[in-house]
Design a protein around this motif. Structure first.
Motif, short mmCIF file in Angstrom:
data_model
loop_
_atom_site.label_atom_id
_atom_site.label_comp_id
_atom_site.label_asym_id
_atom_site.label_seq_id
_atom_site.Cartn_x
_atom_site.Cartn_y
_atom_site.Cartn_z
N THR A 68 -14.43 17.09 -20.74
CA THR A 68 -13.14 17.32 -20.88
C THR A 68 -12.51 18.76 -21.29
O THR A 68 -11.76 19.36 -20.78
CB THR A 68 -12.16 16.26 -21.54
OG1 THR A 68 -13.00 16.45 -22.79
CG2 THR A 68 -12.71 14.85 -21.04
N ARG A 69 -13.35 19.17 -22.23
CA ARG A 69 -12.92 20.76 -22.43
C ARG A 69 -13.19 21.69 -21.56
O ARG A 69 -12.24 22.44 -21.31
CB ARG A 69 -13.77 20.74 -23.84
CG ARG A 69 -13.45 22.28 -24.38
CD ARG A 69 -14.58 22.62 -25.39
NE ARG A 69 -15.92 22.94 -24.51
CZ ARG A 69 -16.32 23.95 -24.04
NH1 ARG A 69 -15.46 24.92 -23.73
NH2 ARG A 69 -17.44 24.18 -23.19
N GLU A 70 -14.18 21.49 -20.78
CA GLU A 70 -14.62 22.70 -19.83
C GLU A 70 -13.75 22.62 -18.77
O GLU A 70 -13.20 23.41 -18.10
CB GLU A 70 -16.06 22.51 -19.48
CG GLU A 70 -16.21 23.68 -18.53
CD GLU A 70 -17.69 23.75 -18.41
OE1 GLU A 70 -18.19 24.93 -17.47
OE2 GLU A 70 -18.66 22.95 -18.74
N TYR A 72 -11.85 17.25 -31.39
CA TYR A 72 -11.50 17.95 -29.88
C TYR A 72 -10.05 17.88 -29.60
O TYR A 72 -9.68 18.75 -28.98
CB TYR A 72 -12.41 17.12 -29.14
CG TYR A 72 -13.77 18.01 -28.95
CD1 TYR A 72 -14.65 18.54 -29.80
CD2 TYR A 72 -14.14 18.43 -27.55
CE1 TYR A 72 -15.65 19.06 -29.48
CE2 TYR A 72 -15.25 19.06 -27.19
CZ TYR A 72 -16.16 19.58 -28.43
OH TYR A 72 -17.23 20.13 -28.20
N MET A 104 -16.87 14.68 -24.05
CA MET A 104 -15.74 15.41 -24.46
C MET A 104 -15.91 16.92 -24.18
O MET A 104 -14.99 17.49 -23.83
CB MET A 104 -15.90 15.54 -26.00
CG MET A 104 -15.46 13.98 -26.61
SD MET A 104 -15.23 13.78 -28.53
CE MET A 104 -16.63 14.80 -29.07
N GLU A 105 -17.10 17.51 -24.07
CA GLU A 105 -17.44 18.71 -23.46
C GLU A 105 -16.97 18.69 -22.16
O GLU A 105 -16.33 19.82 -21.75
CB GLU A 105 -18.99 19.10 -23.78
CG GLU A 105 -19.43 19.73 -25.01
CD GLU A 105 -18.63 20.94 -25.18
OE1 GLU A 105 -19.34 21.94 -24.58
OE2 GLU A 105 -17.65 21.16 -25.80
N THR A 110 -5.85 12.22 -26.40
CA THR A 110 -6.92 11.38 -26.61
C THR A 110 -6.40 10.12 -26.91
O THR A 110 -5.53 10.11 -28.10
CB THR A 110 -8.13 11.97 -27.26
OG1 THR A 110 -8.42 13.20 -26.66
CG2 THR A 110 -9.20 11.02 -27.53
N GLY A 113 -10.95 20.13 -18.38
CA GLY A 113 -9.56 19.38 -18.33
C GLY A 113 -9.38 18.34 -17.84
O GLY A 113 -10.18 17.80 -17.05
N HIS A 142 -8.68 21.69 -28.88
CA HIS A 142 -8.78 21.95 -27.48
C HIS A 142 -7.60 21.33 -26.66
O HIS A 142 -7.31 21.46 -25.57
CB HIS A 142 -9.91 21.45 -26.69
CG HIS A 142 -11.11 22.09 -27.40
ND1 HIS A 142 -11.44 23.43 -27.35
CD2 HIS A 142 -12.18 21.31 -28.02
CE1 HIS A 142 -12.56 23.68 -28.20
NE2 HIS A 142 -13.04 22.42 -28.55
N ASN A 143 -6.54 20.77 -27.56
CA ASN A 143 -5.50 20.17 -27.01
C ASN A 143 -5.70 19.36 -25.77
O ASN A 143 -4.98 19.18 -24.98
CB ASN A 143 -4.39 21.12 -26.42
CG ASN A 143 -3.00 20.65 -26.35
OD1 ASN A 143 -2.55 19.81 -27.29
ND2 ASN A 143 -2.29 21.39 -25.42
N ILE A 144 -6.41 18.23 -26.16
CA ILE A 144 -7.11 17.34 -25.33
C ILE A 144 -6.18 15.82 -25.64
O ILE A 144 -6.56 15.17 -26.61
CB ILE A 144 -8.66 17.15 -25.06
CG1 ILE A 144 -9.12 18.33 -24.75
CG2 ILE A 144 -8.74 15.71 -24.12
CD1 ILE A 144 -10.69 18.16 -24.94
#
Length: 334
Positions: free
Chosen positions: A118-120, A170, A115-116, A178, A122, A174-176
């Protein structure tokens, strides 16, 4: 539309990850595989799966643990995947009784690292494996994605429920986009040797007794692996939006989807299908239910069907025959 898209598939040497990698390569994806090659079960089987993939154009493999934050970050940095399908993790209800820390490391820490990433860096869509085991002690069937799931009966299931909650947070923060999959008893060629199809088939072919838990009073929504990975492929393009109104969230681009055959099968009928495929009769050793097991599972797959137009439907007799044929070929069994 798959042109120039890159998919990171974690657990690429695993049963489902291997099948999915093949399907995505066929669909035109570049596939980046990540697998720790752990010895939870036969590493030779995992390597044989990778050998099937290694000659394919567009496939690249990395060996690392998802709980290794630096290794995971480096893979995201190098490949910048458009789609992430996170299948890696510590599986098995029974193993979680003996080694619960394995599940904390792989399923909680490892999922956090993905998840980190994808956060960093994208991605267009993060898709992650959950399990029907999260339904736990629920007795109303078929299981629906919107059902309350607060009564997990194994630590494995508890870590998967935690993954769902982690992913939602998340997606919101972070607008991922999912999607969480809840898998229902997946079986088929290249299956894991710690699962019932292998244990039953191996013993029956050797003329040994099989252990039948809960005295055979079990039902499972057996899902053929080719159906399952086709559903995942189609769901990649069903990107969730905030407040989608199905199993989604009012505050996040997040969705949960059951992937099952929507047809629970009695354990005795599954064993009978193996008997028919092998031409041999099983000797049954009837035993009490094991801690963490549930007596039945049954998926409502109406959401999957509405999102993709696809519903898993391989008859158990066909799927089991395919599995037994592969088993005999791979293991050289008579």
């Amino acid at each position: 539309m798959t042109e120039s898209r890159t998919a990171l598939v974690t657990g690429s040497a695993g049963f489902i990850g291997f099948w999915l990698s093949r399907v995505l390569l066929d669909a035109g994806f570049e596939v980046v595989g990540l697998d720790s090659m752990s010895d939870y079960y036969d590493v030779g089987l995992k390597q044989a799966r990778l050998d099937e993939l290694s000659g394919r154009d567009g496939f690249v493999q990395h060996t690392a643990k998802v709980e290794d934050a630096e290794a995971v970050r480096a893979i995201f940095d190098d490949h910048r995947p458009d789609v992430v399908v996170h299948l890696a993790g510590q599986a098995g209800v029974r193993h979680s009784l003996k080694a619960p820390r394995d599940y904390v490391d792989a399923n909680l820490v490892g999922t956090f690292n993905i998840m980190e990433g994808t956060r960093e860096f994208g991605c267009q869509h993060l898709l992650m494996a959950s399990t029907s085991s999260v339904y736990g002690a629920n007795t109303e069937m078929p299981y629906r994605e919107a059902d309350k799931v607060d009564t997990q009966m194994s630590f494995y299931a508890a870590t998967k429920k935690a993954n769902e909650a982690m992913a939602h947070s998340y997606a919101h923060l972070h607008n991922i986009p999912t999607t969480m999959f809840r898998f229902f008893t997946v079986y088929g060629p290249w299956g894991r040797p710690d699962m019932a199809p292998y244990l039953f088939t191996s013993a029956i072919l050797k003329g040994e007794a099989i252990n039948v838990y809960n005295h055979g009073d079990m039902k499972r929504d057996f899902t053929y692996v080719a159906d399952l990975v086709e559903a995942i492929r189609l769901l990649i393009d069903a990107v969730p939006e905030k407040d989608a109104g199905d199993s989604g969230s009012p505050v996040a681009p997040y969705r949960i989807v059951n992937i099952g055959n929507a047809a629970p099968v009695k354990l005795g009928d599954f064993i009978a299908a193996i008997e028919a495929a092998t031409g041999k009769t099983a000797t049954r050793n009837l035993m009490d239910i094991q801690p963490g097991d549930v007596p039945a599972t049954w998926a409502d797959t109406s959401l999957l069907s509405s999102l993709t137009g696809f519903t898993p439907s391989t008859p158990i007799e066909n799927g089991v025959q395919n599995y037994v044929d592969w088993f005999r070929d791979y293991y050289g069994a008579a």
